[in-house]
Design an enzyme around this catalytic site. Structure first.
Site, PDB file in Angstrom:
ATOM      1  N   TYR A 220      -9.693  -7.591  30.410  1.00  0.00           N
ATOM      2  CA  TYR A 220     -10.881  -7.936  31.203  1.00  0.00           C
ATOM      3  C   TYR A 220     -11.836  -6.734  31.255  1.00  0.00           C
ATOM      4  CZ  TYR A 220     -13.650  -8.637  35.479  1.00  0.00           C
ATOM      5  OH  TYR A 220     -14.675  -8.726  36.383  1.00  0.00           O
TER       6      TYR A 220
ATOM      7  N   GLU B 224     -14.038  -2.338  37.409  1.00  0.00           N
ATOM      8  CA  GLU B 224     -12.861  -2.322  36.526  1.00  0.00           C
ATOM      9  C   GLU B 224     -13.134  -1.516  35.260  1.00  0.00           C
ATOM     10  OE1 GLU B 224      -9.526  -3.473  38.036  1.00  0.00           O
ATOM     11  OE2 GLU B 224      -9.548  -3.666  35.861  1.00  0.00           O
TER      12      GLU B 224
ATOM     13  N   ASP C 221     -19.175 -15.679  44.014  1.00  0.00           N
ATOM     14  CA  ASP C 221     -20.512 -15.068  44.079  1.00  0.00           C
ATOM     15  C   ASP C 221     -21.592 -16.110  43.823  1.00  0.00           C
ATOM     16  OD1 ASP C 221     -18.992 -12.840  44.337  1.00  0.00           O
ATOM     17  OD2 ASP C 221     -19.858 -11.739  42.651  1.00  0.00           O
TER      18      ASP C 221
ATOM     19  N   THR D 160     -18.671  -4.458  36.346  1.00  0.00           N
ATOM     20  CA  THR D 160     -17.583  -4.297  37.320  1.00  0.00           C
ATOM     21  C   THR D 160     -17.005  -2.890  37.368  1.00  0.00           C
ATOM     22  OG1 THR D 160     -15.263  -4.866  37.680  1.00  0.00           O
ATOM     23  CG2 THR D 160     -16.122  -5.309  35.496  1.00  0.00           C
TER      24      THR D 160
ATOM     25  N   LYS E  28     -15.612  -6.435  29.645  1.00  0.00           N
ATOM     26  CA  LYS E  28     -16.772  -6.158  30.492  1.00  0.00           C
ATOM     27  C   LYS E  28     -17.516  -4.890  30.043  1.00  0.00           C
ATOM     28  CE  LYS E  28     -16.947  -9.409  33.805  1.00  0.00           C
ATOM     29  NZ  LYS E  28     -18.143 -10.123  34.265  1.00  0.00           N
TER      30      LYS E  28
HETATM   31  P1  NAP Z   1     -14.967 -16.213  40.260  1.00  0.00           P
HETATM   32  O1  NAP Z   1     -14.900 -16.682  41.666  1.00  0.00           O
HETATM   33  O2  NAP Z   1     -13.716 -16.127  39.448  1.00  0.00           O
HETATM   34  O3  NAP Z   1     -16.022 -17.150  39.502  1.00  0.00           O
HETATM   35  C1  NAP Z   1     -16.147 -17.107  38.110  1.00  0.00           C
HETATM   36  C2  NAP Z   1     -17.074 -18.221  37.689  1.00  0.00           C
HETATM   37  O4  NAP Z   1     -17.192 -18.201  36.260  1.00  0.00           O
HETATM   38  C3  NAP Z   1     -16.592 -19.631  38.058  1.00  0.00           C
HETATM   39  O5  NAP Z   1     -17.702 -20.414  38.372  1.00  0.00           O
HETATM   40  C4  NAP Z   1     -15.962 -20.102  36.759  1.00  0.00           C
HETATM   41  O6  NAP Z   1     -15.946 -21.504  36.638  1.00  0.00           O
HETATM   42  C5  NAP Z   1     -16.950 -19.509  35.771  1.00  0.00           C
HETATM   43  N1  NAP Z   1     -16.444 -19.417  34.410  1.00  0.00           N
HETATM   44  C6  NAP Z   1     -15.257 -18.965  33.978  1.00  0.00           C
HETATM   45  N2  NAP Z   1     -15.175 -19.049  32.646  1.00  0.00           N
HETATM   46  C7  NAP Z   1     -16.332 -19.575  32.220  1.00  0.00           C
HETATM   47  C8  NAP Z   1     -16.844 -19.955  30.950  1.00  0.00           C
HETATM   48  N3  NAP Z   1     -16.150 -19.795  29.840  1.00  0.00           N
HETATM   49  N4  NAP Z   1     -18.091 -20.490  30.900  1.00  0.00           N
HETATM   50  C9  NAP Z   1     -18.817 -20.682  32.017  1.00  0.00           C
HETATM   51  N5  NAP Z   1     -18.388 -20.360  33.239  1.00  0.00           N
HETATM   52  C10 NAP Z   1     -17.152 -19.820  33.337  1.00  0.00           C
HETATM   53  O7  NAP Z   1     -15.647 -14.755  40.184  1.00  0.00           O
HETATM   54  P2  NAP Z   1     -16.578 -14.022  41.269  1.00  0.00           P
HETATM   55  O8  NAP Z   1     -15.693 -13.223  42.169  1.00  0.00           O
HETATM   56  O9  NAP Z   1     -17.559 -14.971  41.818  1.00  0.00           O
HETATM   57  O10 NAP Z   1     -17.309 -12.959  40.328  1.00  0.00           O
HETATM   58  C11 NAP Z   1     -18.537 -13.293  39.694  1.00  0.00           C
HETATM   59  C12 NAP Z   1     -18.752 -12.345  38.518  1.00  0.00           C
HETATM   60  O11 NAP Z   1     -18.753 -11.000  38.965  1.00  0.00           O
HETATM   61  C13 NAP Z   1     -17.669 -12.421  37.435  1.00  0.00           C
HETATM   62  O12 NAP Z   1     -18.302 -12.184  36.201  1.00  0.00           O
HETATM   63  C14 NAP Z   1     -16.749 -11.254  37.764  1.00  0.00           C
HETATM   64  O13 NAP Z   1     -16.106 -10.808  36.606  1.00  0.00           O
HETATM   65  C15 NAP Z   1     -17.756 -10.241  38.288  1.00  0.00           C
HETATM   66  N6  NAP Z   1     -17.272  -9.283  39.273  1.00  0.00           N
HETATM   67  C16 NAP Z   1     -16.617  -9.721  40.384  1.00  0.00           C
HETATM   68  C17 NAP Z   1     -16.224  -8.795  41.341  1.00  0.00           C
HETATM   69  C18 NAP Z   1     -15.514  -9.220  42.591  1.00  0.00           C
HETATM   70  O14 NAP Z   1     -14.919  -8.359  43.245  1.00  0.00           O
HETATM   71  N7  NAP Z   1     -15.600 -10.489  42.987  1.00  0.00           N
HETATM   72  C19 NAP Z   1     -16.508  -7.432  41.154  1.00  0.00           C
HETATM   73  C20 NAP Z   1     -17.198  -7.046  40.013  1.00  0.00           C
HETATM   74  C21 NAP Z   1     -17.602  -7.975  39.076  1.00  0.00           C
HETATM   75  P3  NAP Z   1     -14.737 -22.396  37.267  1.00  0.00           P
HETATM   76  O15 NAP Z   1     -15.063 -22.507  38.753  1.00  0.00           O
HETATM   77  O16 NAP Z   1     -14.852 -23.657  36.527  1.00  0.00           O
HETATM   78  O17 NAP Z   1     -13.472 -21.624  37.029  1.00  0.00           O
HETATM   79  N1  GDD Z   2      -4.043 -10.441  42.444  1.00  0.00           N
HETATM   80  C1  GDD Z   2      -3.053  -9.701  42.964  1.00  0.00           C
HETATM   81  N2  GDD Z   2      -1.922 -10.347  43.396  1.00  0.00           N
HETATM   82  N3  GDD Z   2      -3.207  -8.373  43.054  1.00  0.00           N
HETATM   83  C2  GDD Z   2      -2.203  -7.655  43.622  1.00  0.00           C
HETATM   84  C3  GDD Z   2      -1.040  -8.257  44.094  1.00  0.00           C
HETATM   85  C4  GDD Z   2      -0.874  -9.668  43.964  1.00  0.00           C
HETATM   86  O1  GDD Z   2       0.116 -10.259  44.344  1.00  0.00           O
HETATM   87  N4  GDD Z   2      -0.240  -7.292  44.613  1.00  0.00           N
HETATM   88  C5  GDD Z   2      -0.892  -6.142  44.478  1.00  0.00           C
HETATM   89  N5  GDD Z   2      -2.069  -6.341  43.854  1.00  0.00           N
HETATM   90  C6  GDD Z   2      -3.036  -5.296  43.474  1.00  0.00           C
HETATM   91  C7  GDD Z   2      -3.495  -5.373  42.016  1.00  0.00           C
HETATM   92  O2  GDD Z   2      -2.515  -4.809  41.157  1.00  0.00           O
HETATM   93  C8  GDD Z   2      -4.780  -4.542  42.098  1.00  0.00           C
HETATM   94  O3  GDD Z   2      -4.483  -3.173  42.010  1.00  0.00           O
HETATM   95  C9  GDD Z   2      -5.298  -4.847  43.505  1.00  0.00           C
HETATM   96  O4  GDD Z   2      -4.214  -5.457  44.228  1.00  0.00           O
HETATM   97  C10 GDD Z   2      -6.490  -5.788  43.536  1.00  0.00           C
HETATM   98  O5  GDD Z   2      -6.180  -6.924  42.745  1.00  0.00           O
HETATM   99  P1  GDD Z   2      -7.159  -8.193  42.673  1.00  0.00           P
HETATM  100  O6  GDD Z   2      -7.466  -8.662  44.042  1.00  0.00           O
HETATM  101  O7  GDD Z   2      -6.558  -9.149  41.716  1.00  0.00           O
HETATM  102  O8  GDD Z   2      -8.514  -7.577  42.138  1.00  0.00           O
HETATM  103  P2  GDD Z   2      -8.831  -6.568  40.932  1.00  0.00           P
HETATM  104  O9  GDD Z   2      -9.233  -5.265  41.551  1.00  0.00           O
HETATM  105  O10 GDD Z   2      -7.751  -6.535  39.925  1.00  0.00           O
HETATM  106  O11 GDD Z   2     -10.083  -7.267  40.253  1.00  0.00           O
HETATM  107  C11 GDD Z   2     -11.137  -7.786  41.060  1.00  0.00           C
HETATM  108  O12 GDD Z   2     -12.105  -6.794  41.283  1.00  0.00           O
HETATM  109  C12 GDD Z   2     -12.789  -6.343  40.100  1.00  0.00           C
HETATM  110  C13 GDD Z   2     -13.770  -5.254  40.556  1.00  0.00           C
HETATM  111  O13 GDD Z   2     -13.116  -4.034  40.642  1.00  0.00           O
HETATM  112  C14 GDD Z   2     -11.708  -9.014  40.332  1.00  0.00           C
HETATM  113  O14 GDD Z   2     -12.613  -9.668  41.190  1.00  0.00           O
HETATM  114  C15 GDD Z   2     -12.455  -8.595  39.078  1.00  0.00           C
HETATM  115  O15 GDD Z   2     -13.130  -9.740  38.541  1.00  0.00           O
HETATM  116  C16 GDD Z   2     -13.479  -7.538  39.465  1.00  0.00           C
HETATM  117  O16 GDD Z   2     -14.200  -7.120  38.324  1.00  0.00           O
END
Ligand code: NAP
Ligand code: GDD
Length: 375
Positions: free
Chosen positions: A162, A140, A19, A138, A166
């Site tokens: 997690y 989650e 993001d 999130t 959050k």
């Molecule tokens: P991401 O790709 O895992 O990026 C996480 C970022 O946080 C990376 O830049 C990571 O740095 C940094 N980070 C981790 N630990 C840290 C620490 N202790 N201090 C400072 N920076 C740290 O996650 P994303 O998908 O972009 O998501 C961005 C945010 O939205 C996160 O807070 C996530 O929980 C939240 N979120 C994501 C989703 C989704 O579906 N993607 C949905 C809902 C909420 P490094 O690159 O060094 O690891």
């Molecule tokens: N990672 C992963 N790997 N997930 C798997 C796998 C696998 O091999 N097989 C099945 N899954 C299922 C997980 O159990 C989960 O139910 C779903 O796929 C999605 O998993 P992830 O892609 O790891 O995402 P997430 O939903 O657990 O979490 C992500 O979305 C959240 C928002 O709802 C992350 O981006 C979180 O940071 C974010 O908050």
């Protein structure tokens, strides 16, 4: 530090993440000066933003990186003091749900207390009137969902360290808004993906693996819960919602989602179709496998080949089985709507991962080592 004056200034934690990369691009295009916090690592960790990098020796920079960490209060206070941001986007987090079961304390420290540290930095520095803050909350937090679809009023029931961390971050953000009048808001974002998605999240794991199997670089894709249901959108659309949330008259919390749900199995089927493959799903539970039913075009896969199997190591101690968001409030108050649908998202991710696999295949053909990263 010589930077452009007169522009709005944003500070992004987690700037090196998925993001973060999309948000930097978007804010720079809007004319912001953007500061990002990156963590010190033993190797380069800025792949996603390297195309935006600006040489520190050049004047009038509009993108500046600082070393920092959400677990380090003094560092955060110093950066916020130096940057004097108009807007902070707190995207930094240990964001992998499965990993949070392995490292619960660290996850709480960075994801829960990290948010508190940033809020306190704003308060300690007397920036309550100047600095607006976005907290990356999130879906989650809904965990074992109490109603479907989930909206801003749905009670939380987190199912992982997690999710629990959050929930703390969500409420401390609300509390600082109510207690100190901060413009602080939560974006409750449902899963959003892209070609920049981390390789161990399920969507990217699927598109990378299928591309590699297609080119004969890998044999099989091992997954956990194929029945899990998610509301998947595109990260590019979701970072626009973050920005909109900080441009309102009054700070509020918003659900950001597409309102459409698919299973992990459906994601695999759709991604395979992009490669001209039909998959036959056989067996059930831990014995379920995905077998190639038909092939169109070139590639290493053959009819009857087993390309997907279940490995229990990818199941979680407690699972979020289903997530489906209701983005009505965001549509009505922010005018936000997702632009990219499921099929286009999968197609874009598949296309980009195919390019990466083709590059690795060429490297191998030329006799060099192509690295094969796995979880
Ligand atoms: P991401 O790709 O895992 O990026 C996480 C970022 O946080 C990376 O830049 C990571 O740095 C940094 N980070 C981790 N630990 C840290 C620490 N202790 N201090 C400072 N920076 C740290 O996650 P994303 O998908 O972009 O998501 C961005 C945010 O939205 C996160 O807070 C996530 O929980 C939240 N979120 C994501 C989703 C989704 O579906 N993607 C949905 C809902 C909420 P490094 O690159 O060094 O690891
Ligand atoms: N990672 C992963 N790997 N997930 C798997 C796998 C696998 O091999 N097989 C099945 N899954 C299922 C997980 O159990 C989960 O139910 C779903 O796929 C999605 O998993 P992830 O892609 O790891 O995402 P997430 O939903 O657990 O979490 C992500 O979305 C959240 C928002 O709802 C992350 O981006 C979180 O940071 C974010 O908050």
């Amino acid at each position: 530090m010589e930077v452009i004056s007169g522009s709005r200034v944003a500070l992004i934690t987690g700037v090196t993440g998925q993001d973060g990369a999309y948000l930097v691009e978007s804010l720079l295009a809007k004319g912001y000066v953007v500061h990002g916090i990156k963590r010190r690592a033993s190797s380069f960790n800025t792949d996603r933003i390297d195309h935006l990098y600006q040489d520190p020796h050049v004047s009038n920079r509009n993108f500046i990186l600082h070393y920092g960490d959400l677990t380090d209060s003094t560092n955060l206070i110093r950066i916020v003091q130096q940057v004097q941001p108009d807007e902070i986007y707190n995207l930094g987090a240990q964001s992998h749900v499965a990993v949070s079961f392995e490292s619960p304390e660290y996850t709480a420290n960075s994801d829960a207390l990290g948010t508190l540290r940033l809020l306190e930095a704003i308060r300690i520095l007397g920036l309550e009137k100047k600095t607006r803050i976005y907290q990356a909350s999130t879906s989650e937090m809904f965990g074992k969902v109490q109603e479907t679809p989930q909206r801003e009023t749905t009670p939380f029931y987190p199912r992982s360290p997690y999710g629990v961390a959050k929930v703390y971050a969500y409420w401390i953000t609300v509390n600082y808004r109510e207690a100190y009048g901060l413009y602080a808001c939560n974006g409750i974002l449902f899963n959003h993906e892209s070609p920049l998605r981390g390789e161990t999240f399920v969507t990217r794991k699927i598109t990378r693996a299928l591309a590699r199997i297609h080119l004969g670089l890998q044999d099989c894709l091992y997954l956990g819960n194929l029945d899990a249901l998610r509301d998947w959108g595109h990260a590019r659309d979701y970072v626009e919602a973050m920005w909109l949330m900080l441009q309102q008259d009054v700070a509020e919390d918003f659900v950001i989602a597409t309102g459409v749900q698919h299973s992990v199995r459906e994601f695999v089927t759709r991604a395979a179709a992009e490669l001209g493959l039909a998959i036959d799903w056989r067996g059930d539970g831990g014995d379920e496998v995905g077998v190639v039913a038909s092939v169109r075009g070139n590639g290493a896969m053959r009819v009857g080949q087993r390309i997907v199997a279940v490995d229990p190591r990818y199941r979680r101690p407690s699972e979020v089985e289903t997530l489906l968001g209701d983005p009505t409030k965001a549509r009505e108050k922010l005018g936000w709507m997702p632009k990219t649908g499921f099929a286009d998202l999968v197609a874009e991710m598949m296309r980009e991962d195919l390019k990466g696999a083709q590059r690795d295949a060429l490297v191998r053909e030329a006799g060099y080592k192509a690295f094969d990263h796995h979880e």
